[in-house]
Design an enzyme around this catalytic site. Structure first.
Site: not given
Ligand code: ADP
Ligand code: ADP
Ligand code: MG
Length: 495
Positions: A115, A199, A234, A291
């Protein structure tokens, strides 16, 4: 490309094979010993067993997957999502073996897989970022200064995090140092990388992401947005396209920024740029997923574009067949992720056998799944049973259709999130479009969940009958229910 190996399992493996088949491409499945009889194995033209059920002995064995692909004369590998899909070393090894990797370059994956480096790349392209620290946290004093400037609450995030893991909300200054320390050690053990950053915790946030598609000839387009604000832990549970809150101007603006993020890492193929949006419609780049995304079907429904086919065409070196202005956006689509989870008990995962499994049908209903009746929920993998997707001329039709389809969907033996999906569809906040990522926290009342299936009343009657039968049985010598023909309720559970 004549033969594709799908390095995945379940619904996404099947979904990819279907597009390949429509393109006249043969398919190879890989599977673990737990998936020997799985639908994706049966559907494929050929199948290879990778090893025991745990992922690190099967679906994560890149070496075995590549060796099998070579043996079978495969010319493309599609990684799906999860597993090896965002692993740059795997992508490189595939290409080095003379096989096309159906996805972006290892370089793009590395930049966006972290990130912090993703933000750095995006910054150079003038993409709005959530206020916070720039590099990995080193100095507690510096962290404190940044937090004072942006204001609490803040989010401590693992740079290598994913799947909703590796995030901590810090409400107060006095907890900051301790939370950072815990976040670092947690990130080290969960992701093998202790880099964390801060953040601003965006208040009333909406998760809005943009689908991008790029070819190898320097063309990039976006396929509009998906609103994934209904989440638990989340993680997304309900997604829709288009978002109920974007104006055409904002849609175009976010789309352009998403394309710029793709350009910042020389992206090729299908990818998703995730933004977080505050109540005033300011949006900030969060991360890019390099992906195919779980929720990609809603985009397919409103654009009419098959994203997997596009991925394959791009991997074959073809130019995009359309320009930005030619991409349709028609109607509305909603997806409910059907997880084996109990929404009544804080979305606790459930296991069991799919005693009854009947899919809904009809106009505008799409089910992407990888199960059949009688199968057990595997304990080794993701607990998602299916994705239920509905399309309508407008949001209200898609929503009403989702309620209908969820009620027609009959799953017995495992508790699912279908009832939660219906709850969301019927909730005034969702209907009005005025909701954010705190939907569950703010609006979800487990007590008022009604079971999704119309059969419930019948089931309840059967349960009563079964319990009576059971009680009578206890007072007699032998229980009445024979294992070969169990009473319907022997195997049933309420949802
Ligand atoms: P991941 O790699 O686990 O998907 P993300 O950065 O996409 O991580 O964040 C996952 C979720 O966490 C977001 O969809 C949102 O709901 C919450 N989130 C992430 N960053 C923030 C933020 N700065 N403020 C509020 N909610 C956040
Ligand atoms: P999307 O981001 O495609 O909406 P998810 O956040 O649920 O969906 O992630 C898609 C798939 O990838 C899930 O099976 C989730 O468990 C897996 N995944 C994504 N990032 C990671 C990670 N850093 N470690 C383990 N599993 C992950
Ligand atoms: Mg994310």
């Amino acid at each position: 490309m004549k033969k594709i190996l799908v390095a995945n399992r379940g619904e996404i493996a099947l979904r990819i094979m279907k597009s390949a088949r429509e393109m006249g491409i043969a398919t190879v499945a890989v599977y673990s010993e737990a998936d020997r009889n799985a639908p994706h194995v049966q559907y494929a033209d050929e199948a290879v067993c990778l090893g025991p059920p745990p992922s690190n002995q099967s679906y994560l064995r890149g070496d075995k997957i590549i060796a099998s692909a070579q043996q079978l004369g495969v010319d493309g590998i599609h990684p799906g999502y999860g597993f090896l899909s965002e692993n740059g070393d795997f992508a490189n090894a595939v290409e080095e073996a003379g096989i096309s990797f159906i996805g972006p370059s290892a370089k793009s994956m590395r930049i966006m897989g972290d990130k912090l480096s993703a933000k750095e790349a995006a910054k150079a392209f003038d993409i709005p970022l959530v206020p916070g620290t720039e590099g990995a946290l080193e100095d507690p004093q510096e962290a404190m200064e940044v937090c004072r400037k942006i204001g609490f609450p803040v989010l401590v995030k693992a740079s290598a995090g994913g799947g909703g893991k590796g995030m901590r909300i810090v409400e107060k200054e006095e907890n900051l140092e301790e939370e950072i320390h815990s976040a670092i050690s947690e990130a080290e053990s969960a992701f093998g990388n202790g880099a964390v950053f801060i953040e601003k915790y965006v208040a009333s946030p909406r998760h809005i992401e943009v689908q991008v598609l790029c070819d190898k000839h320097g063309h990039q387009v976006h396929l509009y947005e998906r609103d994934c604000s209904v989440q638990r832990r989340h993680q997304k549970v309900v997604e829709e396209a288009p978002s109920a809150v974007l104006s055409p101007q904002l849609r175009a603006q976010m789309g352009q920024k998403a394309v710029d993020v793709a350009r910042s890492c020389d992206y090729v193929g299908a990818g998703t740029v995730e933004f977080i949006m505050d109540a005033d419609h300011n949006f900030y780049f969060m991360e890019m997923n390099t992906r195919l995304q779980v929720e990609h079907p809603v985009t397919e429904m409103v654009t009419g574009i098959d994203l997997v086919k596009e991925q394959i065409k791009v991997a074959r070196g073809e130019k995009l067949g359309f320009a930005q202005k030619d991409i349709p956006l028609q109607g509305h689509a909603i997806e409910v992720r059907v997880y084996a989870e109990n929404a009544r008990e804080n979305f606790m995962p459930d296991i069991g056998k799919l005693r009854v499994y009947r899919r809904p049908h009809g106009t505008g209903v799409r089910v992407d799944d990888g199960f059949e009746e009688g199968m057990d929920m595997p304990i080794h993998y993701d607990p998602m049973i299916a994705k239920l997707v509905t399309f309508g001329q407008d949001r209200d039709e898609a929503r009403q259709r989702m309620i209908r389809a969820a009620r027609d969907y009959q799953i017995v033996g495992v508790t699912t999130t279908l009832d939660f999906g219906v709850y969301v569809m019927e909730h005034p906040a969702f209907i009005s479009g005025d909701f954010n990522t705190h939907f569950v926290q703010n609006h979800f009342d487990p007590a008022s969940l009604t079971p999704a299936s119309r059969e419930y009343e019948e089931e309840a009657a059967l349960l009563t009958a079964y319990l009576l039968e059971e009680r009578e049985g206890e007072t007699r010598a032998a229980p009445q229910t024979a294992s070969t023909t169990p009473s319907r309720w022997k195997t049933r559970r309420t949802r």
